[in-house]
Design a protein around this motif. Structure first.
Motif, PDB file in Angstrom:
ATOM      1  N   UNK A  53      42.073 -24.114  92.437  1.00 29.64           N
ATOM      2  CA  UNK A  53      40.877 -23.469  91.898  1.00 29.64           C
ATOM      3  C   UNK A  53      41.000 -21.971  92.169  1.00 29.64           C
ATOM      4  N   UNK A  54      40.191 -21.125  91.537  1.00 28.82           N
ATOM      5  CA  UNK A  54      40.271 -19.684  91.801  1.00 28.82           C
ATOM      6  C   UNK A  54      40.132 -19.364  93.289  1.00 28.82           C
ATOM      7  N   UNK A  55      40.867 -18.364  93.736  1.00 24.96           N
ATOM      8  CA  UNK A  55      40.929 -18.059  95.170  1.00 24.96           C
ATOM      9  C   UNK A  55      39.565 -17.697  95.751  1.00 24.96           C
ATOM     10  N   UNK A  56      38.719 -16.987  94.988  1.00 27.55           N
ATOM     11  CA  UNK A  56      37.384 -16.642  95.508  1.00 27.55           C
ATOM     12  C   UNK A  56      36.565 -17.899  95.758  1.00 27.55           C
ATOM     13  N   UNK A  57      36.683 -18.867  94.846  1.00 30.67           N
ATOM     14  CA  UNK A  57      35.975 -20.128  95.028  1.00 30.67           C
ATOM     15  C   UNK A  57      36.552 -20.893  96.218  1.00 30.67           C
ATOM     16  N   UNK A  58      37.874 -20.896  96.364  1.00 25.03           N
ATOM     17  CA  UNK A  58      38.521 -21.591  97.476  1.00 25.03           C
ATOM     18  C   UNK A  58      38.066 -21.010  98.812  1.00 25.03           C
ATOM     19  N   UNK A  59      38.011 -19.683  98.898  1.00 22.66           N
ATOM     20  CA  UNK A  59      37.576 -19.038 100.150  1.00 22.66           C
ATOM     21  C   UNK A  59      36.125 -19.373 100.466  1.00 22.66           C
ATOM     22  N   UNK A  60      35.262 -19.283  99.456  1.00 23.50           N
ATOM     23  CA  UNK A  60      33.839 -19.569  99.666  1.00 23.50           C
ATOM     24  C   UNK A  60      33.638 -21.021 100.076  1.00 23.50           C
ATOM     25  N   UNK A  61      34.351 -21.919  99.439  1.00 19.54           N
ATOM     26  CA  UNK A  61      34.173 -23.343  99.732  1.00 19.54           C
ATOM     27  C   UNK A  61      34.652 -23.679 101.142  1.00 19.54           C
ATOM     28  N   UNK A  62      35.778 -23.122 101.537  1.00 22.85           N
ATOM     29  CA  UNK A  62      36.331 -23.420 102.869  1.00 22.85           C
ATOM     30  C   UNK A  62      35.418 -22.930 103.991  1.00 22.85           C
ATOM     31  N   UNK A  63      34.614 -21.904 103.691  1.00 21.53           N
ATOM     32  CA  UNK A  63      33.710 -21.362 104.712  1.00 21.53           C
ATOM     33  C   UNK A  63      32.536 -22.296 105.018  1.00 21.53           C
ATOM     34  N   UNK A  64      32.364 -23.343 104.232  1.00 22.44           N
ATOM     35  CA  UNK A  64      31.208 -24.208 104.406  1.00 22.44           C
ATOM     36  C   UNK A  64      31.357 -25.198 105.556  1.00 22.44           C
ATOM     37  N   UNK A  65      32.543 -25.360 106.080  1.00 21.49           N
ATOM     38  CA  UNK A  65      32.741 -26.316 107.174  1.00 21.49           C
ATOM     39  C   UNK A  65      33.868 -25.848 108.093  1.00 21.49           C
ATOM     40  N   UNK A  66      33.663 -25.919 109.414  1.00 22.93           N
ATOM     41  CA  UNK A  66      34.743 -25.573 110.354  1.00 22.93           C
ATOM     42  C   UNK A  66      35.977 -26.459 110.149  1.00 22.93           C
ATOM     43  N   UNK A  67      35.756 -27.682 109.670  1.00 20.34           N
ATOM     44  CA  UNK A  67      36.886 -28.593 109.458  1.00 20.34           C
ATOM     45  C   UNK A  67      37.842 -28.086 108.386  1.00 20.34           C
ATOM     46  N   UNK A  68      37.368 -27.143 107.541  1.00 21.25           N
ATOM     47  CA  UNK A  68      38.195 -26.632 106.442  1.00 21.25           C
ATOM     48  C   UNK A  68      38.759 -25.243 106.731  1.00 21.25           C
ATOM     49  N   UNK A  69      38.507 -24.731 107.948  1.00 22.02           N
ATOM     50  CA  UNK A  69      38.960 -23.388 108.298  1.00 22.02           C
ATOM     51  C   UNK A  69      40.134 -23.458 109.283  1.00 22.02           C
ATOM     52  N   UNK A  70      41.159 -24.155 108.874  1.00 23.14           N
ATOM     53  CA  UNK A  70      42.333 -24.351 109.713  1.00 23.14           C
ATOM     54  C   UNK A  70      43.548 -24.617 108.834  1.00 23.14           C
ATOM     55  N   UNK A  71      44.735 -24.584 109.393  1.00 21.40           N
ATOM     56  CA  UNK A  71      45.926 -24.937 108.606  1.00 21.40           C
ATOM     57  C   UNK A  71      45.786 -26.358 108.065  1.00 21.40           C
ATOM     58  N   UNK A  72      46.260 -26.558 106.851  1.00 27.77           N
ATOM     59  CA  UNK A  72      46.038 -27.846 106.204  1.00 27.77           C
ATOM     60  C   UNK A  72      46.749 -28.984 106.922  1.00 27.77           C
TER      61      UNK A  72
END
Length: 442
Positions: A332-351
């Motif tokens: 998905x677009x990078x701006x959307x990816x960044x915004x979405x990942x900020x919604x949960x600590x579980x998504x703010x880490x290496x995959x």
């Protein structure tokens, strides 16, 4: 009568439908007067399609008009649309030497300017000897039956700012309430009420949707971002929207009625581009779904249609050490990816360090983003007006009011609304043509 201007037909409203109807009637030999309260004609044509006017759509299927139109009875449009088709209007454009092109999905635009189409319609009116009064306001209208039998031919007496008018046939082409800054009014609806013609509740159509300011705050920063999505409204077959890992549903799949309904399992979906705004959502996807969305009901949006998100994220986990947001930005677009990942600590880490459940939740939320609009941007941003003259009160062959002889309604004022993409202009041409061919001479 002394001091009274007499015409075979009077058309009120010099927009797309009114201009075309007046021209067609005049070319049949009728003495026609076209009046409008505004100084300029066809402002909606002038501003539509980015100034190039999306004047029709090649994909219109006259055998199934409910596919592309909404209203209490979209099938009402079948007769007019089958008798004056997109090919007919294209032929008119070609006769006037107006070059045009298809943008996508059957949408046709003038190559140079919408002004070329306006001038074509004015030339057609001139060819029919149509008299035009602008600006001219209508103060009141009365109907005088020719006998005690109100079904027989009578006369409409119009008191206007340019004098009194008498006519046997009165055509209302005054449009809806959308875009009041270019002159939209409720004249047609008020006249219908005067003559006891039923109306369907009006509301903005093809309009951006808005959301609660606090709830929307995380997404307001995405203003200006556009991406292809699948957007749906209505109740799916099961409580949670089904995953879209195979082929997406057919574009614009609608209920059998072709109109919004409170019944369960009625679901309407579009595959179009979505645009984030500071206040909510816009773009073709949202404009399309707005005609089916009912206040208080949710929208379901797949932000990566056609992508198997669970598989893609699982594959990335097996091979990558990048942040989840970075891997998501490949889908998905990078701006959307960044915004979405900020919604949960579980998504703010290496995959590769993310839990499988966290990635599954991320995939599910992106594919099934459910949100409830608080409203719309209203008539000031709406491209059309939903609702209007109840089609049950009109003849689908002639557009004449069944209970009021000599009174016709065409175009947007009627409860027929097309999809985005030239369908509403085609309804204007087709309904105007049906009416013009039916107007009695003399």
């Amino acid at each position: 009568m002394d001091g009274v201007h007499a015409f075979d037909a009077v058309v009120i409203g010099a927009g797309a439908a009114g201009l075309f109807c007046a021209a067609q009637a005049g070319q049949r030999g009728l003495k026609v007067l076209l009046i409008d309260h505004a100084e300029k004609v066809a402002e909606k044509i002038r501003i539509s399609g980015g100034g190039r006017c999306n004047f029709t759509n090649r994909d219109l299927d006259v055998r199934a008009p409910h596919r592309h139109f909404v209203g209490q009875n979209p099938q009402f449009a079948r007769s007019a649309l089958s008798r004056y088709t997109p090919a007919d209007f294209i032929a008119l454009m070609d006769r006037h030497g107006i070059a045009h092109h298809e943008k996508h999905k059957g949408q046709l635009f003038a190559d140079r300017s919408a002004e070329d189409i306006i001038q074509m319609l004015l030339a057609e009116c001139a060819a029919g000897g149509v008299k035009r009064w602008q600006p001219c306001s209508v103060k009141d209208i009365a109907f005088l039956a020719s006998s005690a039998d109100a079904s027989s031919a009578g006369s409409y007496q119009i008191n206007s700012s340019r004098g009194r008018i008498a006519t046997r046939s009165l055509v209302i082409a005054t449009g809806g309430l959308s875009i009041p800054k270019i002159g939209a009014t409720d004249f047609g609806y008020r006249l219908a009420e005067q003559f006891g013609i039923p109306l369907v509740e009006r509301r903005p159509g093809l309009v951006p949707l808005t959301f609660d300011a606090h709830a929307w705050a995380p997404y307001a920063q995405l203003s200006g971002l556009a991406l292809p999505v699948q957007i749906a409204t209505g109740t799916p077959d099961r409580p949670q929207a089904p995953p879209l890992r195979g082929s997406p549903p057919p574009e614009g799949a609608v209920s059998a009625s072709g109109r919004p309904s409170g019944r369960k399992k009625e679901r309407t979906a579009f595959l179009e581009d979505l645009l984030f705004t500071h206040r909510g959502l816009s773009g073709p996807a949202v404009l399309q779904i707005s005609s089916y969305w009912q206040p208080g009901t949710p929208l379901a949006i797949d932000l990566a249609p056609g992508v198997d998100l669970p598989w893609a994220l699982a594959a990335a986990k097996a091979r990558s050490r990048k942040l989840i947001a970075n891997e998501l930005a490949t889908l998905v677009p990078s701006r959307l990816a960044d915004t979405w990942a900020q919604q949960s600590p579980d998504w703010q880490r290496p995959i590769n360090e993310a839990a499988d459940k966290a990635l599954a939740r991320l995939a599910d939320q992106l594919a099934h983003w459910e949100l409830v609009p608080t409203g719309t941007e209203g008539y000031k941003k709406a491209e059309v007006t939903l609702g209007g003259i109840d089609t049950r009160a009109l003849s689908q062959q002639t557009m004449e009011a069944k209970a009021q002889p000599g009174l016709y309604f065409i175009g947007e004022v009627v409860d027929i609304t097309g999809w985005l993409g030239g369908y509403n202009f085609q309804w204007a041409w087709a309904s105007a043509h049906a009416c013009a061919q039916a107007l009695p001479a003399g």
